[in-house]
Design a protein around this motif. Structure first.
Motif, PDB file in Angstrom:
ATOM      1  N   TRP A 173      -6.288   4.427   3.052  1.00 45.39           N
ATOM      2  CA  TRP A 173      -6.737   3.993   4.367  1.00 45.39           C
ATOM      3  C   TRP A 173      -7.767   4.900   5.034  1.00 45.39           C
ATOM      4  N   GLN A 217      -6.658  -5.529   2.784  1.00 44.27           N
ATOM      5  CA  GLN A 217      -5.457  -4.916   3.358  1.00 44.27           C
ATOM      6  C   GLN A 217      -4.191  -5.278   2.582  1.00 44.27           C
ATOM      7  N   TRP A 218      -4.073  -6.517   2.117  1.00 43.01           N
ATOM      8  CA  TRP A 218      -2.862  -6.909   1.393  1.00 43.01           C
ATOM      9  C   TRP A 218      -2.716  -6.102   0.106  1.00 43.01           C
ATOM     10  N   LEU A 274      -1.663  -2.520   0.995  1.00 39.83           N
ATOM     11  CA  LEU A 274      -0.241  -2.500   1.327  1.00 39.83           C
ATOM     12  C   LEU A 274       0.617  -2.637   0.071  1.00 39.83           C
TER      13      LEU A 274
END
Length: 122
Positions: A120, A62-63, A66
């Motif tokens: 995503w 996820q990091w 992002l």
């Protein structure tokens, strides 16, 4: 003595802060993109095996998704400032310039949506 006319072709369009926000935005977005490039380069050079699975594993975090999205948003805003300035400098008919600016905004927003979908989607 005539009153100073500050509208129309005689308006004052230069000054201490004219364009400062756009100039600063391009520098900040360029720094974000440079940092992302360095992170990507470190990940590439530090990978023991360069394969689809390795890259998929990196982009599964996820990091990193992002960070990638923030870098892409920076790219889109950086492009908007540059292209908008090109339209303002070289396209004199207001209707054509407005149409090109709207088309540019739509393209960049659609690209951001597409990037989010790619990063995503399940």
């Amino acid at each position: 003595m005539m009153a100073k006319d500050n509208i129309g072709p005689h308006r004052l369009v230069v000054g201490a802060h004219y364009g400062l926000k756009e100039w600063l935005a391009q520098r900040v977005t360029a720094i974000v993109m440079a940092v992302y490039t360095i992170v990507l380069l470190v990940a590439f050079l530090g990978a023991s095996e360069i394969s689809y699975e390795g890259w998929a594993g990196l982009f599964a975090q996820q990091w990193f998704k992002l960070l990638t999205f923030v870098a892409l948003l920076s790219l889109f805003y950086h492009a908007w400032v540059g292209v908008r300035d090109i339209w303002m400098d070289y396209i004199k008919p207001v209707s054509i310039r407005l149409a090109l600016q709207v088309a540019t905004i739509l393209w960049l927003v659609a690209s951001a949506g597409w990037a989010a979908q790619i990063l995503w989607r399940a």
